[in-house]
Design a protein around this motif. Structure first.
Motif, mmCIF file in Angstrom:
data_model
loop_
_atom_site.group_PDB
_atom_site.id
_atom_site.type_symbol
_atom_site.label_atom_id
_atom_site.label_comp_id
_atom_site.label_asym_id
_atom_site.label_seq_id
_atom_site.Cartn_x
_atom_site.Cartn_y
_atom_site.Cartn_z
ATOM 1 N N ASP A 173 -2.040 9.215 -7.118
ATOM 2 C CA ASP A 173 -3.035 9.916 -6.314
ATOM 3 C C ASP A 173 -2.419 10.511 -5.049
ATOM 4 O O ASP A 173 -2.778 11.611 -4.620
ATOM 5 N N VAL A 174 -1.450 9.815 -4.459
ATOM 6 C CA VAL A 174 -0.765 10.331 -3.272
ATOM 7 C C VAL A 174 0.052 11.565 -3.646
ATOM 8 O O VAL A 174 0.016 12.577 -2.937
ATOM 9 N N PHE A 175 0.773 11.497 -4.760
ATOM 10 C CA PHE A 175 1.548 12.653 -5.205
ATOM 11 C C PHE A 175 0.652 13.851 -5.461
ATOM 12 O O PHE A 175 0.992 14.978 -5.105
ATOM 13 N N LEU B 265 -3.073 10.398 4.703
ATOM 14 C CA LEU B 265 -2.681 9.364 3.748
ATOM 15 C C LEU B 265 -3.687 8.213 3.737
ATOM 16 O O LEU B 265 -4.006 7.667 2.681
ATOM 17 N N ALA B 266 -4.209 7.847 4.909
ATOM 18 C CA ALA B 266 -5.205 6.772 4.972
ATOM 19 C C ALA B 266 -6.502 7.174 4.277
ATOM 20 O O ALA B 266 -7.188 6.329 3.696
ATOM 21 N N SER B 267 -6.804 8.475 4.298
ATOM 22 C CA SER B 267 -8.039 8.933 3.644
ATOM 23 C C SER B 267 -7.994 8.765 2.133
ATOM 24 O O SER B 267 -9.035 8.726 1.479
ATOM 25 N N ILE B 268 -6.795 8.653 1.576
ATOM 26 C CA ILE B 268 -6.687 8.425 0.128
ATOM 27 C C ILE B 268 -6.256 6.991 -0.180
ATOM 28 O O ILE B 268 -5.857 6.679 -1.292
#
Length: 144
Positions: free
Chosen positions: A20-22, A52-55
């Motif tokens: 999901d980050v990628f 990044l914290a939002s995901i």
């Protein structure tokens, strides 16, 4: 070969953990290799911590991603570096025997030139490194 094998497994684990980050970073315009490199930078992660914290990427995830990305890119870099057709590196064994003999006479000079190229033109080596990184991460992201 061992460097590529290790990078292959690290990419699989990373793609499973951080797909999901990628995806978010690729949508932001980074390639998967660049996204992985970005995750290895403390400064970049800190700068983009809100996104990044939002995901859901924070805390221990950042430490694991940092370790995995550095391990991955280090092994890809070592694989590319070792396959350069320059003695005493492994890639020199791919050259015809006559070339190997000629280059073996100049091993020290060639090695010093290689060090100079790495220091002053490292971007040249970044192209195949990112190509391999994108290919491996793309393969595993397709699966996960």
């Amino acid at each position: 070969g061992s460097n590529l094998l290790l990078a292959f497994f690290v990419a699989a684990i990373s793609a499973a953990l951080f797909s999901d980050v990628f995806d978010v970073l690729v949508e932001a315009g980074l390639s998967r290799g660049e996204a992985f490199l970005a995750l290895s930078s403390d400064a970049w992660v800190e700068k983009n911590s809100k996104v990044l914290a939002s995901i859901g990427f924070e805390g221990n995830d950042a430490i694991v991603a940092l370790l995995m990305s550095r391990l991955f890119l280090m092994n890809i870099g070592l694989a590319v570096f070792n396959m350069l057709p320059v003695p005493p590196l492994d890639g020199s064994r791919v050259l015809p025997l006559a070339w190997q003999e000629k280059l073996s006479r100049y091993t020290l000079i060639v090695f010093i030139a290689l060090i100079a190229v790495i220091n002053f033109a490292g971007e040249v080596l970044a192209v195949p490194i990112f190509f391999l990184a994108d290919a491996l991460l793309g393969f595993w992201s397709f699966i996960f």
